[in-house]
Enzyme design. Structure first.
Site, PDB file in Angstrom:
ATOM      1  N   CYS A   1       0.718  -1.068   0.228  1.00 23.54           N
ATOM      2  CA  CYS A   1      -0.189  -0.019   0.091  1.00 23.54           C
ATOM      3  C   CYS A   1       0.881   1.406  -0.040  1.00 23.54           C
ATOM      4  O   CYS A   1       1.894   1.195   0.785  1.00 23.54           O
ATOM      5  CB  CYS A   1      -0.806  -0.109   1.014  1.00 23.54           C
TER       6      CYS A   1
ATOM      7  N   ARG B   1       4.067  -0.338  -4.789  1.00 25.63           N
ATOM      8  CA  ARG B   1       3.421  -0.802  -3.395  1.00 25.63           C
ATOM      9  C   ARG B   1       2.244  -1.369  -3.305  1.00 25.63           C
ATOM     10  O   ARG B   1       1.865  -2.147  -2.431  1.00 25.63           O
ATOM     11  CB  ARG B   1       3.580   0.465  -2.460  1.00 25.63           C
TER      12      ARG B   1
ATOM     13  N   TRP C   1      -2.975  -2.811  -1.579  1.00 25.50           N
ATOM     14  CA  TRP C   1      -2.433  -4.174  -1.571  1.00 25.50           C
ATOM     15  C   TRP C   1      -3.170  -4.879  -0.712  1.00 25.50           C
ATOM     16  O   TRP C   1      -3.070  -4.794   0.413  1.00 25.50           O
ATOM     17  CB  TRP C   1      -1.041  -4.420  -1.633  1.00 25.50           C
TER      18      TRP C   1
ATOM     19  N   ASN D   1      -1.482   2.440   5.723  1.00 25.62           N
ATOM     20  CA  ASN D   1      -0.649   1.223   5.089  1.00 25.62           C
ATOM     21  C   ASN D   1      -0.310   0.344   6.415  1.00 25.62           C
ATOM     22  O   ASN D   1       0.197   0.963   7.254  1.00 25.62           O
ATOM     23  CB  ASN D   1       0.524   1.655   4.376  1.00 25.62           C
ATOM     24  N   GLY D   2      -0.445  -0.903   6.322  1.00 24.83           N
ATOM     25  CA  GLY D   2       0.010  -1.652   7.486  1.00 24.83           C
ATOM     26  C   GLY D   2      -1.296  -2.583   7.678  1.00 24.83           C
ATOM     27  O   GLY D   2      -2.103  -3.007   7.073  1.00 24.83           O
TER      28      GLY D   2
ATOM     29  N   GLU E   1      17.044 -17.683  -8.375  1.00 26.09           N
ATOM     30  CA  GLU E   1      16.809 -16.480  -8.545  1.00 26.09           C
ATOM     31  C   GLU E   1      16.163 -16.290 -10.098  1.00 26.09           C
ATOM     32  O   GLU E   1      15.154 -15.720 -10.360  1.00 26.09           O
ATOM     33  CB  GLU E   1      18.182 -15.733  -8.500  1.00 26.09           C
TER      34      GLU E   1
ATOM     35  N   LYS F   1      12.394 -14.809 -10.975  1.00 25.38           N
ATOM     36  CA  LYS F   1      12.047 -13.915 -11.734  1.00 25.38           C
ATOM     37  C   LYS F   1      10.953 -14.399 -12.766  1.00 25.38           C
ATOM     38  O   LYS F   1      10.343 -13.405 -13.126  1.00 25.38           O
ATOM     39  CB  LYS F   1      13.432 -13.398 -12.758  1.00 25.38           C
TER      40      LYS F   1
ATOM     41  N   GLU G   1       7.622 -14.619 -11.199  1.00 25.71           N
ATOM     42  CA  GLU G   1       7.120 -13.439 -10.663  1.00 25.71           C
ATOM     43  C   GLU G   1       6.431 -12.460 -11.843  1.00 25.71           C
ATOM     44  O   GLU G   1       5.216 -11.927 -11.739  1.00 25.71           O
ATOM     45  CB  GLU G   1       8.432 -12.424 -10.321  1.00 25.71           C
TER      46      GLU G   1
ATOM     47  N   HIS H   1      16.841 -36.992  -7.821  1.00 26.83           N
ATOM     48  CA  HIS H   1      15.984 -37.501  -6.513  1.00 26.83           C
ATOM     49  C   HIS H   1      14.676 -36.891  -6.637  1.00 26.83           C
ATOM     50  O   HIS H   1      14.183 -37.161  -5.635  1.00 26.83           O
ATOM     51  CB  HIS H   1      17.035 -36.841  -5.302  1.00 26.83           C
TER      52      HIS H   1
ATOM     53  N   LYS I   1       6.250  -4.196  -4.234  1.00 26.92           N
ATOM     54  CA  LYS I   1       7.487  -4.170  -4.259  1.00 26.92           C
ATOM     55  C   LYS I   1       8.034  -4.167  -2.768  1.00 26.92           C
ATOM     56  O   LYS I   1       9.121  -4.762  -2.229  1.00 26.92           O
ATOM     57  CB  LYS I   1       7.907  -2.663  -4.709  1.00 26.92           C
TER      58      LYS I   1
HETATM   59  O1  M6R Z   1      12.888  -5.280   0.339  1.00 23.76           O
HETATM   60  P1  M6R Z   1      13.325  -6.682   0.263  1.00 23.76           P
HETATM   61  O2  M6R Z   1      14.685  -7.152  -0.111  1.00 23.76           O
HETATM   62  O3  M6R Z   1      13.502  -7.051   1.961  1.00 23.76           O
HETATM   63  O4  M6R Z   1      12.223  -7.649  -0.342  1.00 23.76           O
HETATM   64  C1  M6R Z   1      12.192  -8.986  -0.197  1.00 23.76           C
HETATM   65  C2  M6R Z   1      11.425  -9.687  -1.124  1.00 23.76           C
HETATM   66  O5  M6R Z   1       9.975  -9.266  -0.865  1.00 23.76           O
HETATM   67  C3  M6R Z   1      11.714  -9.418  -2.650  1.00 23.76           C
HETATM   68  O6  M6R Z   1      13.147  -9.775  -2.960  1.00 23.76           O
HETATM   69  C4  M6R Z   1      10.937 -10.040  -3.882  1.00 23.76           C
HETATM   70  O7  M6R Z   1      11.118 -11.509  -3.733  1.00 23.76           O
HETATM   71  C5  M6R Z   1      11.064  -9.376  -5.090  1.00 23.76           C
HETATM   72  N1  M6R Z   1       9.936  -9.016  -5.812  1.00 23.76           N
HETATM   73  C6  M6R Z   1      11.882 -10.316  -5.868  1.00 23.76           C
HETATM   74  O8  M6R Z   1      11.930  -9.957  -7.100  1.00 23.76           O
END
Ligand code: M6R
Length: 624
Positions: A2, A27, A74, A100-101, A497, A501, A504, A520, A619
């Site tokens: 948010c 956000r 969000w 927000n929270g 990673e 990516k 996501e 395995h 984010k």
């Molecule tokens: O701000 P942070 O590095 O703590 O965020 C952690 C994860 O939420 C963040 O890396 C998330 O996995 C990303 N969207 C990855 O692309």
């Protein structure tokens, strides 16, 4: 999670709020709304979906109001529907609130307020706040408070439990906007006769660079005359704004189709900034992280907590610290560690890695660690280090030492350049530890630092060679539903990673595996429809990765190799090659991740997806 924004001043608030929300959409983006005060009434307009829906609605009803608050959501409590969108209002429609929270005790408050006759119109936790403020506004005004509205907000806030940032206004007090911070970020902006509040600085940087970051337990009273800061007890605090090192240009795409692509291309510059910050030309003191000597004294163990991409960077950090500095290192998911911590170990450095510095699980894990170690004998005392791209964040206020990762502002939800920057921080930390403990020779140290200095050029070469190649390759995977990424040793986290990516932003199911684990179980998934990306870098595990790739090929998978080798066995087994420069295996993750970022980007872009704002994500994950 948010984004909130608020404005009070001399200009029309609506456009300022909307453009601020655009910069905060990273956000959360499942609904949005704004509330302004005009002609003694609160005008609240909300819309489900992306911000452009709200913008279209507002075109018909724009007012010249000079005060307002806005929100991009969000969803936590309640579906992403218009009736759950913020701002929320009290029963009489005089008080409007954005939050927000999470308000943890909202159920009790809600029952209590319902009994008093307040009418609830949403499923959210936030809606208790405007009703509570309305309830406290009934109390006689206090002589010690700057205004009845401020006092009612202050009393309401003292009833709330949880982590939150709030902005609110009231039609009966049209010259006041109150902003509150309790464990969720909030900055105040100071313009000429106009003042702002926002969850993050990009929302206000085009209006002012003078900002003040509120701390937990602080409230700001914004009026056309200025800003006053108080604590939750109502005591006035003296605070000075600082100047932001951010320009409006940095929050634009600058000709790139998406922020993610722009940020991928910014990576050589990020590595240069890290090299500049972490390494010196002084052979007697080659690494400069600014960490105090006591951090390193008798160090026996390191534990790292993080989430998502930061957790992947931490896995590479573990590899580097263990191999170079010979210190046993554990990497924990922050969300797991906070509820099931490992038994206390002596002389332990705890590192929290978070690009945003606001991830709730990482902050909570660090807070738990700090608390359980405080008051114990000296060898158990907390030593907390943060690795973050936002030193001014909540993390920065919580730990005693920070390594700033110099990634610059990252807007795409998928982390790219901030990951590379975290890797650079770990190279510097591991080398610093190794140098201090004499587990690395001066010659070897110099060799590694010299090789790191070549990395920006190698990234540029990789980007130049591969963009077009990968864009073409992405055509073939527009309909693919599953992907496997394989790596070993220091490149296993890069396989994770690469898979993250792709998941996501392209919504393709993807798994990252240590290549040797395939046989395995997961090998059962393979057939001609499941492409396999293998990271094969000459070094300790090169031959092993090739053998594991052969096993996948024998199950008809299309094999994509991320490798510097263009001949021999690699050329024979890989159907497609994504060439990277030939660097030492130890440094290779900084290069091998680049083609995987581009692959995810081009597949998602080809599918026509919203690369920068993928569904269901935000984010900065500021809730548990
Ligand atoms: O701000 P942070 O590095 O703590 O965020 C952690 C994860 O939420 C963040 O890396 C998330 O996995 C990303 N969207 C990855 O692309």
């Amino acid at each position: 999670m948010c984004g909130i924004v608020g404005y009070i001043g001399t200009q029309a608030a609506t456009e300022i709020l909307l453009s601020g929300l655009e910069k905060l959409e990273y956000r959360g983006y499942d609904s949005a709304g704004i509330a302004t005060i005009w002609e003694g009434e609160v005008n609240c307009v909300r819309a489900k979906g992306k911000l452009h829906n709200l913008r279209s609605k507002l075109e018909a009803i724009e007012t010249p109001a000079q005060i307002g608050i806005g929100h991009t959501r969000w969803a936590t409590h309640g579906k992403p529907e218009e009736y759950n969108a913020h701002p929320h209002m009290d029963t009489a429609m005089r008080v409007a609130v954005v939050q927000n929270g999470i308000i943890e005790n909202y159920r009790e408050l809600r029952e209590d307020l319902k009994e008093k006759g307040y009418v609830f119109r949403s499923q959210t936790d936030t809606e208790v706040i405007p009703h509570l403020i309305a309830e406290f506004l009934k109390n006689p005004p206090s002589l010690h408070s700057p205004s009845p509205f401020f006092e009612a907000v202050r009393q309401a806030v003292n009833k709330l439990e949880g982590a939150f940032a709030i902005a609110c206004l009231c039609a009966d007090f049209p010259d006041e906007l109150i902003a509150i911070r309790q464990q969720a970020p909030l900055v105040i902006g100071f313009g000429q006769g106009e003042f702002f509040c926002a969850s993050d600085t990009p929302a206000i940087v085009s209006h002012t660079r003078a900002v003040l970051t509120l701390e937990n337990g602080e409230m700001a009273r914004l009026t056309p005359l200025g800003v006053e800061i108080y604590n939750f007890a109502g005591d006035r605090l003296k605070k000075q704004p600082r100047l932001l090192n951010l320009s409006p240009m940095m929050v634009e795409k600058q000709g790139f189709k998406h922020f993610m692509l722009k940020e991928i291309y910014e990576q050589p510059g990020v590595v240069r900034a890290c090299l500049e910050a972490y390494f010196t030309n002084d052979p007697s003191s080659p690494i400069n992280l600014g960490l105090p000597a006591e951090f390193y004294v008798d160090l026996e163990q390191i534990q790292i907590v993080a989430c998502g991409t930061s957790w992947h960077a931490a896995l590479i950090g573990k590899y580097l610290i263990e191999q170079l500095a010979e210190i046993p290192t554990q990497v924990q998911y922050a969300s797991e560690f906070r509820y099931a911590p490992s038994p206390l170990t002596a002389n332990t450095l705890t590192i929290g890695v978070t690009q945003s510095g606001e991830t709730a699980d990482t902050l909570a894990a660090l807070a738990m660690e700090k608390e359980r170690r405080s008051g114990k004998e000296p060898k158990y005392q907390p030593r907390l280090l943060g690795i973050t791209n936002r030193p001014e964040s909540t993390l920065g206020q919580m730990v005693s030492q920070i390594i700033n990762t110099h990634g610059g502002l990252e807007i795409g939800v998928a982390a790219t350049k901030t990951f590379i920057a975290q890797l650079m921080a770990f190279y510097a930390l591991a080398l610093d530890l190794a140098y201090g403990r004499q587990t690395i020779s001066p010659d070897k140290l110099e060799e590694i630092i010299n090789s790191l200095r070549q990395i920006p050029k190698e990234i540029e070469a990789t980007l130049e060679k591969q963009e077009h190649l990968i864009e073409q390759l992405a055509h073939d995977f527009a309909e693919t539903t599953d992907f496997i990424f394989l790596g070993r040793g220091i490149n296993f986290p890069i396989a994770l990673e690469g898979a993250l990516k792709l998941k996501e932003i392209s919504y393709i199911h993807a798994e990252g595996y240590p290549a040797g684990e395939m046989k395995h179980g997961p090998i059962a998934l393979l057939d001609a429809k499941v492409p396999v990306v293998a990271i094969a870098i000459p070094g300790k595990v090169y031959e092993k990765v090739l053998s594991n790739a052969q096993e996948a090929k024998a199950r008809d998978s299309r094999l994509i190799g991320v490798t510097p080798v263009k001949d021999g066995e690699a050329a024979e087994i890989f159907n497609d090659l994504l060439p990277v420069s030939n660097v030492d295996e130890l440094l290779s993750p900084i290069l091998t991740v680049i083609p995987l970022q581009l692959l995810a980007y081009h597949i998602a872009a080809r599918r026509g997806l919203d690369v920068d704002q993928p569904r269901n994500l935000a984010k900065s994950v500021t809730v548990e």
